[in-house]
Design a protein around this motif. Sequence first.
Motif, mmCIF file in Angstrom:
data_model
loop_
_atom_site.group_PDB
_atom_site.id
_atom_site.type_symbol
_atom_site.label_atom_id
_atom_site.label_comp_id
_atom_site.label_asym_id
_atom_site.label_seq_id
_atom_site.Cartn_x
_atom_site.Cartn_y
_atom_site.Cartn_z
ATOM 1 N N ASN A 262 0.937 -1.172 -0.041
ATOM 2 C CA ASN A 262 0.034 -0.019 0.053
ATOM 3 C C ASN A 262 0.802 1.125 0.054
ATOM 4 N N MET A 265 2.821 1.723 -3.204
ATOM 5 C CA MET A 265 1.779 2.335 -4.446
ATOM 6 C C MET A 265 1.491 4.007 -3.966
ATOM 7 N N GLU A 266 1.349 4.503 -2.881
ATOM 8 C CA GLU A 266 1.154 5.765 -2.556
ATOM 9 C C GLU A 266 2.284 6.433 -2.867
ATOM 10 N N LYS A 269 2.396 6.996 -6.762
ATOM 11 C CA LYS A 269 1.680 7.992 -6.927
ATOM 12 C C LYS A 269 2.330 9.176 -6.976
ATOM 13 N N GLN A 272 4.571 10.139 -9.341
ATOM 14 C CA GLN A 272 3.734 10.218 -10.731
ATOM 15 C C GLN A 272 4.516 9.267 -11.557
ATOM 16 N N ILE A 274 4.278 6.207 -13.565
ATOM 17 C CA ILE A 274 3.075 5.400 -14.021
ATOM 18 C C ILE A 274 3.743 4.071 -14.671
ATOM 19 N N LEU A 277 3.839 1.935 -11.488
ATOM 20 C CA LEU A 277 2.435 1.565 -11.022
ATOM 21 C C LEU A 277 1.868 0.366 -12.013
ATOM 22 N N ALA A 278 2.429 0.454 -13.057
ATOM 23 C CA ALA A 278 2.123 -0.633 -14.197
ATOM 24 C C ALA A 278 2.778 -1.841 -13.894
ATOM 25 N N GLN A 279 3.927 -1.986 -13.135
ATOM 26 C CA GLN A 279 4.653 -3.033 -12.798
ATOM 27 C C GLN A 279 4.235 -3.653 -11.710
ATOM 28 N N SER A 281 1.278 -3.338 -10.519
ATOM 29 C CA SER A 281 -0.189 -3.870 -10.723
ATOM 30 C C SER A 281 -0.280 -5.494 -10.725
ATOM 31 N N LYS A 282 0.938 -6.197 -11.153
ATOM 32 C CA LYS A 282 0.941 -7.413 -11.097
ATOM 33 C C LYS A 282 0.615 -8.120 -9.734
ATOM 34 N N VAL A 284 -0.883 -6.290 -7.272
ATOM 35 C CA VAL A 284 -2.326 -6.242 -6.935
ATOM 36 C C VAL A 284 -3.412 -7.267 -7.368
ATOM 37 N N LYS B 323 -1.767 -3.562 -17.815
ATOM 38 C CA LYS B 323 -0.976 -3.016 -16.753
ATOM 39 C C LYS B 323 -0.891 -1.499 -16.856
ATOM 40 N N ALA B 327 -2.406 1.597 -14.359
ATOM 41 C CA ALA B 327 -1.528 2.501 -13.861
ATOM 42 C C ALA B 327 -2.235 3.989 -14.288
ATOM 43 N N TRP B 330 -5.050 4.664 -11.678
ATOM 44 C CA TRP B 330 -4.361 4.730 -10.319
ATOM 45 C C TRP B 330 -3.901 6.111 -10.014
ATOM 46 N N LEU B 331 -3.005 6.399 -10.944
ATOM 47 C CA LEU B 331 -1.873 7.431 -11.185
ATOM 48 C C LEU B 331 -2.417 8.795 -10.010
ATOM 49 N N ILE B 337 -5.203 1.501 -2.508
ATOM 50 C CA ILE B 337 -5.020 0.165 -3.357
ATOM 51 C C ILE B 337 -6.428 -0.718 -2.416
#
Lengths: 380, 350
Positions: A262, A265-266, A269, A272, A274, A277-279, A281-282, A284, B323, B327, B330-331, B337
């Motif tokens: 958690n 991820m914050e 964010k 910024q 991105i 976050l994409a990585q 996401s797996k 999550v 993915k 992203a 969420w950004l 989450i």
Amino acid sequence: MNLPTVQFTKEQELFREEVRTFLQQELQKGTFQTKCDSWLSGSDPAFSRIIAEQGWIGMTWPKEYGGAERSSIDRYILTEEFLAIGAPVAAHWFADRQTGPLLLRFGTDYQKNFFLPKIVKGECFFAIGLSEPNSGSDLASVKTKAEKVEGGWIVNGAKTWTSNAQDAHYMVTLVRTEPVTEKKHQGLSQLIINLKSEGVTITPIRYLTGEHHFNDVFFDNVFVPDEMVVGTLGNGWAQGLAELAYERSGPERILSTFPLLNEAMEELKRQQDIEGLAQISKLVAELWSLRNLSIGVAKVLEEGGEVGVSAALVKSVGTKFEQKIPEIVRLLLDVYPQLHADRAVDRYLAESTLHAPGFTIRGGTSEVLYGIIAKGVLAG
Amino acid sequence: MSEMKDMIIEVVERIFKEKVEKETVDLLEANQWAEDVWQLILENEIHQVAVKEENGGAGGDYEDLFHLYRLVGKYAVPIPFVEHTLANLILEFININPHTELSTVHLAAKPLELTAGKVSGSLDHVPWARYAQKLVTLATEKGTQSLIVVDLKEAHIENHTNLAAEPRDSLQFTDGKILASHPLTEEQHEFLTKLQTAATVSKMAGAIDRAYELSVQFSKEREQFGRPIHRFQLVQQHLAVLAGEQAISAAALENSIALLQKGEAGDEIAFARLKLDDASRIVATSAHQVHAAIGVTHEHRLHHYTRRLWAWRDEDFHEKYWKKQLAKNWLNSSNTIWDVLTKKKQVEHI
């Protein structure tokens, strides 16, 4: 294997909201600090009493013992919220999760009336005495011995890796009440031992972090009265197995390192990031998938179904996932793991990294679980 | 959940079990397909399961349909069932009557160009195009994205296949006449990507079901060192891993389509897709390891499932696509989450 899907009701969503708001307020007040693996390593009797005041210990138990007769899905929601925010719930955890259900199923009226209301009030904590210095995965080889005397039993031996014995008042202890025969699963019984009794010595075993939550517990001619035998003499193994489904399939087998995920991820964010976050996401997606499984098992349990194999499955896959979080996070952020770092993500990373090896050991090693799963699969 | 589900699933599984032999799946390698199985599907009106009653269908729901897709994956049935029924589901979504002619659908590609009712451009990896009469796909005209229906006679078709020998053809359109078009909002487009993704997830879950079953069965039958190989702990570990991935995949599928059915599917479809991507890799690896040498030959049927998993994981809206979407979602979100996972929303107080 196909498990049921669970859609939470509106009342359940509201309950989740209530718990979350309460915990966030307590966190802001400074009542506790978020920690990874807090269900095992975060023992805070004062915090447990606050939880008890909310009616959140033993909430599924009958009202006559102080419970609220809520559903096990409600309890699932509650424990999830504790884990997600990393609240220090270890003091009452074992009594709430295991001892209460054990006594409700096998306990005498005296035991239920004596212990359950105290547990519910947060005044009585339990430890679980299973492993011994020479009995780990091969649990049926325990040697701690109880010999019959007038009015009770005299216990001699030792338990080890006993979580939270230092704060617990009692321990449900697996002991041998009959001599070993070829069938070593027989002749074992569960005794409730008062940890303040004469002849009980508790010494800390410090964990990798240096913290004290494991203990050695020694018994030197400890007297245990007859009324402290749980269920049937000699039936301790079967009674203990029944507890394992609760122990292995709960959210604590997938969320032990969630505060790190958690926070990471914050942080991503805030930066910024991105791509980060994409990585992440797996992870999550994996958590979402495991959570479906764990809730599915909870549902089957509530309906009285057989979950031995699926609970072993949740634990073996879930704990591997808990271990993966620090390994991925450290590659996505600039971090420096330190137990007392100012930055939360560094602190959680340190906790997660040092606690991680234990996840796939405690409550049944993954190797033992694989054997249980394979056996179930081949029989099915 | 529709009451018909159990009955339909049972009927279809029986058809597939009886009619889809190893040789049936192998037909694809010889550039053929299971036309007799397709006839049975048509005769029993299984292809109409999710079509609305007013359009002549059985009025089933998404859950029914996606469970059938899982069976198509589980038996590697070489028919364009998923493509045809998904095309029709999408047509109904934009209020066009479903097709009786064999149709296919392709959404995950750069849209064709639409000018005054004529379509141009090329599409690769279009499933089953060589056998289909109609195609449902996307086209853009002056920046507006539309769903279009086009007769495949308008296309120049080049035959290609995916890793599992399933037809995945290249199409070229030059001022092709379109049969229908319907502008799509962003929201509608997103919903269609979810439908397509859930369909792929369903097929993948089915192939995982089967690769797992085959592995358990093989470990009981195959003997080495004088005993069945399931007696070896390291083989048992593979079986446990396979059982875990199968259970997780099944739960991912069930939970995501239940949300889709309720109209509450958010990031969950993407989660299921990402998880199935992982599960495909893990299952294919362990299943092949359990089967050892025979599993890497055409003689054994394991490859029907592992090759499909490897092909499908890179088709349609795949891991990389989702993915990026997640992203983006969420950004700048103020939800944590945990809020996302627990579907935090404003609950009305009761």
